[in-house]
Enzyme design. Structure first.
Site, mmCIF file in Angstrom:
data_model
loop_
_atom_site.group_PDB
_atom_site.id
_atom_site.type_symbol
_atom_site.label_atom_id
_atom_site.label_comp_id
_atom_site.label_asym_id
_atom_site.label_seq_id
_atom_site.Cartn_x
_atom_site.Cartn_y
_atom_site.Cartn_z
ATOM 1 N N GLN A 188 0.805 -1.171 0.086
ATOM 2 C CA GLN A 188 0.212 0.066 0.135
ATOM 3 C C GLN A 188 0.773 1.088 -0.102
ATOM 4 O O GLN A 188 0.456 2.354 -0.600
ATOM 5 C CB GLN A 188 -0.967 -0.039 1.281
ATOM 6 N N HIS B 243 1.747 2.948 -3.352
ATOM 7 C CA HIS B 243 0.766 3.685 -4.090
ATOM 8 C C HIS B 243 0.939 5.115 -4.198
ATOM 9 O O HIS B 243 1.018 5.718 -5.288
ATOM 10 C CB HIS B 243 -0.885 3.450 -3.257
ATOM 11 N N GLU C 10 -9.278 1.546 5.622
ATOM 12 C CA GLU C 10 -9.439 1.030 4.240
ATOM 13 C C GLU C 10 -9.451 -0.441 4.071
ATOM 14 O O GLU C 10 -10.320 -1.243 4.005
ATOM 15 C CB GLU C 10 -8.947 1.684 3.137
ATOM 16 N N HIS C 11 -8.399 -1.007 4.328
ATOM 17 C CA HIS C 11 -7.747 -2.504 4.505
ATOM 18 C C HIS C 11 -7.784 -2.889 5.698
ATOM 19 O O HIS C 11 -6.626 -2.161 6.384
ATOM 20 C CB HIS C 11 -6.780 -2.730 3.428
ATOM 21 N N ASP D 272 -7.316 -6.575 -4.003
ATOM 22 C CA ASP D 272 -7.250 -5.693 -5.158
ATOM 23 C C ASP D 272 -7.517 -6.361 -6.587
ATOM 24 O O ASP D 272 -8.051 -5.386 -7.373
ATOM 25 C CB ASP D 272 -5.956 -5.044 -5.164
ATOM 26 N N HIS E 231 -52.433 19.515 4.062
ATOM 27 C CA HIS E 231 -51.942 18.374 4.031
ATOM 28 C C HIS E 231 -53.297 17.322 4.631
ATOM 29 O O HIS E 231 -54.006 16.483 4.085
ATOM 30 C CB HIS E 231 -50.831 17.955 4.803
#
Length: 434
Positions: free
Chosen positions: A254, A257, A322-323, A356, A415
């Site tokens: 990761q 990235h 996230e992971h 992934d 109404h």
């Protein structure tokens, strides 16, 4: 990779989306494309991507997509097809059906499920090309039944019109038939508002850089968006006995990235933390993207040592990563205690890249702690729901006074009268039609 105690650990997250200058730049680009259409789109493509195009060259032809097959390895085509099959099979299980509930009094309540008509998929072309993201965006939309899926991706910089052939092959395999060579904030604006060449969409999805994220925020409301994605994140929850080389490799998967990616080990074992830290340093030297990964690990990486596994789980829930990888002796005994995580990987062989690329679940997952309230992309992101109400006369006569009471307590006499006029008429005529 620094080793810190839980007491000294503070996660460094960038919660501000863009500088004032970046926000102003994006707003100017979006407004220009909205006002000028293709002219602005072509101007920004030349200015920012250094590619000069004519409007007729914006659309990628079917022949270009097919020619890309000659530029990639046959093994890649085999791999992308296998991944597509796995992703489609997983998302097929998420499909919803419309339903109706027929009441004894003749009323019908229900929900109508329809796909969105037109979806735009953004595919980045920056630090790396991501054909896997093509599959992860397009396939759930197809499973949902979206009839029009349009893809945008930046052309190669430096004057070339070309697009990464792996992206083109992935798009062809996913079934994309409408694709444009345009990127950045200008592409998001074109998808949102349309130009002479690109028709507007109902929703925009797909990852991108800060300018893409800011543009998605700018156009939200005119169209729907998937999320405002931040840098990639991984947290590994591990205990004594886990393999340090596995954990280090997954953290670096990761970190490579982006310089702002976050990679964190949380463990009650000081010896494991130190071993992983040393292994990270060793593996970094062998990583092709080591400069990016090292910046990430130095700025946003850590091995956090806790007093107990329970404390480690508490930190994970506060991180809402996230992971999340759980590498313990009995990961299934722990997973029920995880409240906040986008995707959970159990055991030493469930490396994050399995998700992934190939396992099937979507890899577009909430970042920046938003797993506290958000979910991975799935088929539901590409459908819309309409409530269905058919009220019988019998039901209205039974419930009308209650509805009027509620309306009047909110000060909405109109109404109440909309119900009352029906009650009065039915009571006066004694009609029987439901």
């Amino acid at each position: 990779m620094r080793v810190v105690s839980a007491r000294d650990f503070q996660l460094k997250r960038e919660n501000d989306y863009g500088t004032p200058e970046q926000n102003e730049t994006v707003k100017s680009i979006v407004n220009s494309v909205r006002a000028e259409g293709d002219i602005a789109l072509l101007r920004y493509t030349e200015q920012l991507d250094r590619v000069k195009l004519e409007a007729s060259g914006l659309r990628v032809t079917e022949a270009e997509m097919q020619a890309a097959y000659e530029r990639v390895e046959p093994s890649f085509v085999t791999a992308i097809r296998a991944a597509a099959d796995r992703i489609r099979a997983y998302h097929d299980k998420q499909k919803r059906q419309s339903w109706m509930d027929f009441q004894a009094d003749g009323s019908i309540l229900g929900q109508i499920i329809r796909p969105l008509r037109r979806v735009g998929v953004y595919v980045p072309g920056g630090k790396a090309a991501y054909p896997s993201s093509v599959l992860m965006n397009v396939i759930p939309a197809q499973v949902a039944g979206v009839p029009e899926i349009v893809m945008v991706t930046p052309p190669a910089s430096g004057g070339e019109m070309g697009i990464n052939p792996y992206i083109l092959v992935a798009a062809a395999e996913a079934g994309v038939t409408e694709m444009y060579r345009v990127g950045g904030a200008q592409a998001i604006a074109a998808l949102a508002y349309g130009t002479e060449t690109i028709q507007p969409v109902d929703k925009i999805c797909g990852p991108g850089n800060i300018y893409v994220a800011l543009a998605k925020r700018e156009v939200y409301g005119a169209v729907n968006i998937d999320s405002l994605a931040g840098p990639s994140e991984i947290a590994v929850l591990a205990e004594e006995g886990a393999d340090p080389s596995y954990i280090a490799a997954d953290l670096l998967s990761q970190a490579e990235h982006d310089e702002m990616a976050s990679a964190i080990l949380v463990t009650p074992s000081l010896s494991l933390a130190e071993a992983v830290s040393a292994e990270v340093e060793r593996q970094l030297e062998l990583l092709p993207r080591r400069d990016i990964a090292r910046t990430s690990m130095d700025s946003y990486g850590a091995a956090v040592v806790t007093d107990s596994l329970t404390d480690a789980i508490d930190i994970i829930n506060r991180l809402a990563p996230e992971h999340l990888e759980i590498v313990t002796k009995e990961p299934m005994a722990i997973v029920g205690q995880i409240e906040n995580a986008g995707a959970i990987f159990l055991g030493p062989y469930s490396s994050e890249p399995v998700g992934d690329y190939f396992a099937g679940p979507n890899h577009i997952i909430p970042t920046n702690g938003t797993a506290r309230f958000a979910s991975p992309v799935d088929v539901d992101d590409f459908i819309k729901k309409s409530s269905l109400i058919y009220y019988s006369k019998e039901a209205l006569l039974r419930d009308g006074e209650t509805i009027m009471e509620l309306a009047r307590r909110e000060g909405l006499e109109g109404h109440a009268r909309a119900i009352g006029i029906r009650l009065d008429q039915e009571r006066n005529t004694g009609g029987t039609t439901k």
